[in-house]
Design an enzyme around this catalytic site. Structure first.
Site, PDB file in Angstrom:
ATOM      1  CB  SER A   9      -0.910   0.007   1.232  1.00  0.00           C
ATOM      2  OG  SER A   9      -1.553   1.256   1.299  1.00  0.00           O
ATOM      3  CG  HIS A  34      -4.035  -1.344  -1.724  1.00  0.00           C
ATOM      4  ND1 HIS A  34      -5.169  -2.044  -2.101  1.00  0.00           N
ATOM      5  CD2 HIS A  34      -4.410  -0.534  -0.704  1.00  0.00           C
ATOM      6  CE1 HIS A  34      -6.180  -1.663  -1.326  1.00  0.00           C
ATOM      7  NE2 HIS A  34      -5.756  -0.747  -0.478  1.00  0.00           N
ATOM      8  CG  ASP A  36      -5.167   2.663   0.939  1.00  0.00           C
ATOM      9  OD1 ASP A  36      -6.121   1.900   0.714  1.00  0.00           O
ATOM     10  OD2 ASP A  36      -4.113   2.305   1.481  1.00  0.00           O
ATOM     11  CG  MET A  38      -8.167   7.387   2.531  1.00  0.00           C
ATOM     12  SD  MET A  38      -7.469   7.255   4.184  1.00  0.00           S
ATOM     13  CE  MET A  38      -6.566   5.694   4.042  1.00  0.00           C
ATOM     14  CG  HIS A  67      -9.352   0.570  -0.792  1.00  0.00           C
ATOM     15  ND1 HIS A  67      -8.808   0.309   0.455  1.00  0.00           N
ATOM     16  CD2 HIS A  67     -10.695   0.540  -0.629  1.00  0.00           C
ATOM     17  CE1 HIS A  67      -9.785   0.148   1.329  1.00  0.00           C
ATOM     18  NE2 HIS A  67     -10.936   0.288   0.694  1.00  0.00           N
ATOM     19  CG  MET A  69     -11.320   3.554   1.867  1.00  0.00           C
ATOM     20  SD  MET A  69      -9.811   3.396   2.836  1.00  0.00           S
ATOM     21  CE  MET A  69      -8.616   3.552   1.525  1.00  0.00           C
ATOM     22  CG  MET A 138     -12.150  -2.568   4.471  1.00  0.00           C
ATOM     23  SD  MET A 138     -10.562  -2.207   3.688  1.00  0.00           S
ATOM     24  CE  MET A 138      -9.709  -1.286   4.982  1.00  0.00           C
ATOM     25  CG  ASP A 176      -6.561  -2.622   2.785  1.00  0.00           C
ATOM     26  OD1 ASP A 176      -5.454  -2.422   3.320  1.00  0.00           O
ATOM     27  OD2 ASP A 176      -7.202  -1.742   2.163  1.00  0.00           O
TER      28      ASP A 176
HETATM   29  C1  DX5 Z   1      -6.553   1.567   5.509  1.00  0.00           C
HETATM   30  C2  DX5 Z   1      -6.092   1.317   4.098  1.00  0.00           C
HETATM   31  C3  DX5 Z   1      -4.997   0.309   4.009  1.00  0.00           C
HETATM   32  C4  DX5 Z   1      -3.707   0.713   4.675  1.00  0.00           C
HETATM   33  C5  DX5 Z   1      -3.123  -0.527   5.273  1.00  0.00           C
HETATM   34  O1  DX5 Z   1      -7.680   2.357   5.464  1.00  0.00           O
HETATM   35  O2  DX5 Z   1      -7.167   0.847   3.294  1.00  0.00           O
HETATM   36  O3  DX5 Z   1      -4.756  -0.042   2.646  1.00  0.00           O
HETATM   37  O4  DX5 Z   1      -2.770   1.268   3.793  1.00  0.00           O
HETATM   38  O5  DX5 Z   1      -2.032  -0.180   6.056  1.00  0.00           O
HETATM   39  P1  DX5 Z   1      -1.324  -1.223   7.016  1.00  0.00           P
HETATM   40  O6  DX5 Z   1      -0.853  -2.372   6.185  1.00  0.00           O
HETATM   41  O7  DX5 Z   1      -0.205  -0.421   7.593  1.00  0.00           O
HETATM   42  O8  DX5 Z   1      -2.314  -1.667   8.041  1.00  0.00           O
HETATM   43 ZN    ZN Z   2      -6.700   0.029   1.238  1.00  0.00          ZN
END
Ligand code: DX5
Ligand code: ZN
Length: 225
Positions: A9, A34, A36, A38, A67, A69, A138, A176
Site C-alpha cells: 500500500s 494498492h 488508498d 480517502m 481502493h 474510500m 477490510m 487490507d
Molecule cells: C486503511 C487502508 C490500508 C492501509 C493498510 O484504510 O485501506 O490499505 O494502507 O495499512 P497497514 O498495512 O499499515 O495496516
Molecule cells: Zn486500502
C-alpha cells in the site's frame, strides 16, 4: 488454489521518494500496487486524487489496485480509470447505487471490486458477488495505516471463499489492514489471496527482506493448510 498476490500500500511509502520506493517493491517482485483514496468524509483522513494515480501510472507497469474510500464513488470512478487504475474497489457503505457503480467500472474495461468494513455483514454484499472481480474484507476500520488486524473478519473471508466455490466464481479475496508476518498466515488459510500490506512493507528498512518474509509466511501457511 489461487496464487498469493502481494499488494504494497503506497499509503505507507515515503512521499518524498515515491519513485525510489516503487522501484524497491518492483525489484522485490510484488504483484501490484494498492492505492488508498480517502476523501475526509467516508473516512476521517484525506489522501490522493486521480493525478496521483496518473503519476504512478507513468512510473510503473505494476497493476494499480485503487481502493476508493470515498462517498459517492460513482462520481469519480471515470477519472480514476482514465488515470490508469487496473482495478477499482468501491465500498458497499459509500452512499451510492452499488450495482450501477459496478456496471460503470466494468463498462470501462476495468476490474471491479466490492469492499466491506469490519462491522458490515458480508451477506449484504452477496448480491454483488457474482459480478465482481474482487471482494475486499477490510481487516481494520478504513482511514489509517498501522492499525491492528481484526481477527474476527476472517469469518467473512471464509464465507467469501465458500460462496466463490459454491457458485463457481473466480474473484480474488483481498484483505487490507494490519497484515504482518504474524497475520498473513491466518488470512491465507482462511482463503485470502490478495494481500495488502503498508507498514509491513514500506514501513520496513529492508523492503526486499520484508516482501520475502511475507511471501515465506504465506507459503508456509498454504502448505500447512
Ligand atoms: C486503511 C487502508 C490500508 C492501509 C493498510 O484504510 O485501506 O490499505 O494502507 O495499512 P497497514 O498495512 O499499515 O495496516
Ligand atoms: Zn486500502
Amino acid at each position: 488454489m489461487k496464487p498469493i498476490l502481494l499488494a504494497p500500500s503506497i499509503l505507507a511509502a515515503d512521499y518524498g521518494n515515491i519513485e525510489r520506493d516503487v522501484r524497491a517493491v518492483e525489484a522485490a517482485g510484488v504483484d501490484c500496487l494498492h492505492v488508498d483514496i480517502m476523501d475526509g468524509h467516508f473516512v476521517p483522513n484525506m489522501t490522493f486524487g486521480p493525478d496521483f494515480v496518473a503519476m504512478l501510472r507513468r512510473i510503473t507497469r505494476l497493476p494499480l489496485d485503487v481502493h476508493l474510500m470515498i462517498q459517492q464513488p460513482d462520481r469519480y470512478v471515470r477519472s480514476f480509470i482514465e488515470a490508469g487504475a487496473d482495478t477499482i474497489t468501491i465500498h458497499l457503505e459509500a452512499y451510492h447505487d452499488v450495482g450501477r457503480t459496478l456496471d460503470l467500472i466494468k463498462s470501462m474495461g476495468c476490474r471491479a471490486g466490492i469492499a466491506v468494513n469490519p462491522l458490515t455483514l458480508i451477506e449484504k454484499a452477496e448480491k454483488y458477488m457474482k459480478r465482481v472481480d474482487l471482494v475486499l474484507c477490510m481487516t481494520v476500520n478504513p482511514g489509517f495505516g498501522g492499525q491492528p488486524f481484526i481477527m474476527e473478519v476472517l469469518e467473512k473471508v471464509r464465507f467469501a471463499r465458500l460462496f466463490r466455490d459454491q457458485n463457481n466464481l473466480n474473484y480474488d479475496i483481498e484483505v487490507d489492514g494490519g497484515l504482518t508476518a504474524d497475520t498473513i498466515g491466518p488470512a491465507v488459510v482462511s482463503g485470502a489471496n490478495l494481500i495488502v500490506a503498508g507498514s509491513s512493507i514500506f514501513g520496513k528498512q529492508d523492503i526486499p527482506a520484508a516482501v520475502k518474509l511475507l511471501r515465506q509466511k504465506a507459503a508456509e501457511a498454504n502448505a500447512a493448510g
